[in-house]
Design a protein around this motif. Sequence first.
Motif, PDB file in Angstrom:
ATOM      1  N   ALA A  13       0.835  -1.204   0.000  1.00  0.00           N
ATOM      2  CA  ALA A  13       0.000   0.000   0.000  1.00  0.00           C
ATOM      3  C   ALA A  13       0.869   1.252   0.000  1.00  0.00           C
ATOM      4  CB  ALA A  13      -0.943  -0.002   1.200  1.00  0.00           C
ATOM      5  N   CYS A  16       2.338   1.856  -3.392  1.00  0.00           N
ATOM      6  CA  CYS A  16       1.312   2.398  -4.302  1.00  0.00           C
ATOM      7  C   CYS A  16       1.059   3.877  -4.030  1.00  0.00           C
ATOM      8  CB  CYS A  16       0.013   1.612  -4.153  1.00  0.00           C
ATOM      9  SG  CYS A  16       0.045  -0.045  -4.859  1.00  0.00           S
ATOM     10  N   GLU A  17       0.896   4.230  -2.757  1.00  0.00           N
ATOM     11  CA  GLU A  17       0.590   5.630  -2.453  1.00  0.00           C
ATOM     12  C   GLU A  17       1.765   6.544  -2.786  1.00  0.00           C
ATOM     13  OE1 GLU A  17      -1.249   8.605   0.881  1.00  0.00           O
ATOM     14  OE2 GLU A  17      -0.587   6.630   1.520  1.00  0.00           O
ATOM     15  N   TYR A  47      -3.753   1.785  -4.460  1.00  0.00           N
ATOM     16  CA  TYR A  47      -3.485   1.942  -3.020  1.00  0.00           C
ATOM     17  C   TYR A  47      -4.778   1.803  -2.217  1.00  0.00           C
ATOM     18  CZ  TYR A  47      -3.621   4.687   1.215  1.00  0.00           C
ATOM     19  OH  TYR A  47      -3.887   5.124   2.484  1.00  0.00           O
ATOM     20  N   VAL A  50      -5.675  -1.916  -2.159  1.00  0.00           N
ATOM     21  CA  VAL A  50      -4.733  -2.728  -1.377  1.00  0.00           C
ATOM     22  C   VAL A  50      -4.964  -2.535   0.119  1.00  0.00           C
ATOM     23  CG1 VAL A  50      -2.279  -3.037  -0.796  1.00  0.00           C
ATOM     24  CG2 VAL A  50      -2.980  -2.843  -3.186  1.00  0.00           C
ATOM     25  N   ALA A  51      -5.224  -1.332   0.543  1.00  0.00           N
ATOM     26  CA  ALA A  51      -5.430  -1.076   1.977  1.00  0.00           C
ATOM     27  C   ALA A  51      -6.611  -1.868   2.527  1.00  0.00           C
ATOM     28  CB  ALA A  51      -5.628   0.421   2.217  1.00  0.00           C
ATOM     29  N   GLN A  54      -6.296  -5.439   4.508  1.00  0.00           N
ATOM     30  CA  GLN A  54      -5.978  -5.616   5.934  1.00  0.00           C
ATOM     31  C   GLN A  54      -7.194  -6.197   6.658  1.00  0.00           C
ATOM     32  OE1 GLN A  54      -3.141  -5.387   7.377  1.00  0.00           O
ATOM     33  NE2 GLN A  54      -1.918  -3.943   6.218  1.00  0.00           N
ATOM     34  N   TYR A  62      -5.983   2.809   8.919  1.00  0.00           N
ATOM     35  CA  TYR A  62      -5.517   4.103   8.424  1.00  0.00           C
ATOM     36  C   TYR A  62      -4.696   4.858   9.467  1.00  0.00           C
ATOM     37  CZ  TYR A  62      -7.371   3.851   3.790  1.00  0.00           C
ATOM     38  OH  TYR A  62      -7.562   3.503   2.481  1.00  0.00           O
ATOM     39  N   TYR A  65      -1.410   3.086   9.309  1.00  0.00           N
ATOM     40  CA  TYR A  65      -0.753   3.319   8.037  1.00  0.00           C
ATOM     41  C   TYR A  65       0.008   4.643   8.026  1.00  0.00           C
ATOM     42  CZ  TYR A  65       0.381   4.087   3.289  1.00  0.00           C
ATOM     43  OH  TYR A  65       1.105   4.376   2.169  1.00  0.00           O
TER      44      TYR A  65
END
Length: 110
Positions: A13, A16-17, A47, A50-51, A54, A62, A65
């Motif tokens: 993630a 990606c971000e 992103y 993908v997150a 979890q 978040y 993250y």
Amino acid sequence: MEIIKSLLIFVLAGLCEIGGGYLIWLWLKEDKPMWFGLIGAIILIAYGVVATWQSANFGRVYAAYGGVFIVMALLWAWKVDGFKPDNYDIIGAAIALIGVCIIIYAPRTT
């Protein structure tokens, strides 16, 4: 094994971000072609997907993250942009990672 899977999802993630954001940055700030921005936008969408992989709830994922992002952003800046983190950057990133581990991996009674 769940912890390793979770950590790998956080890393993917983060890539990606940061990668998507970096491509958009290059497009808008470094006059790269528009396709940099388009690919960056697609990667940023990835992103968001993908997150969701979890197992923890949205707020917890978040919140944690954010700490992972701190570490990964410093690593990206160091390896891609030639930025050299100083001792305070490293200490701050370590504290953030400790916070991530507490938020995500601490045993819960409920």
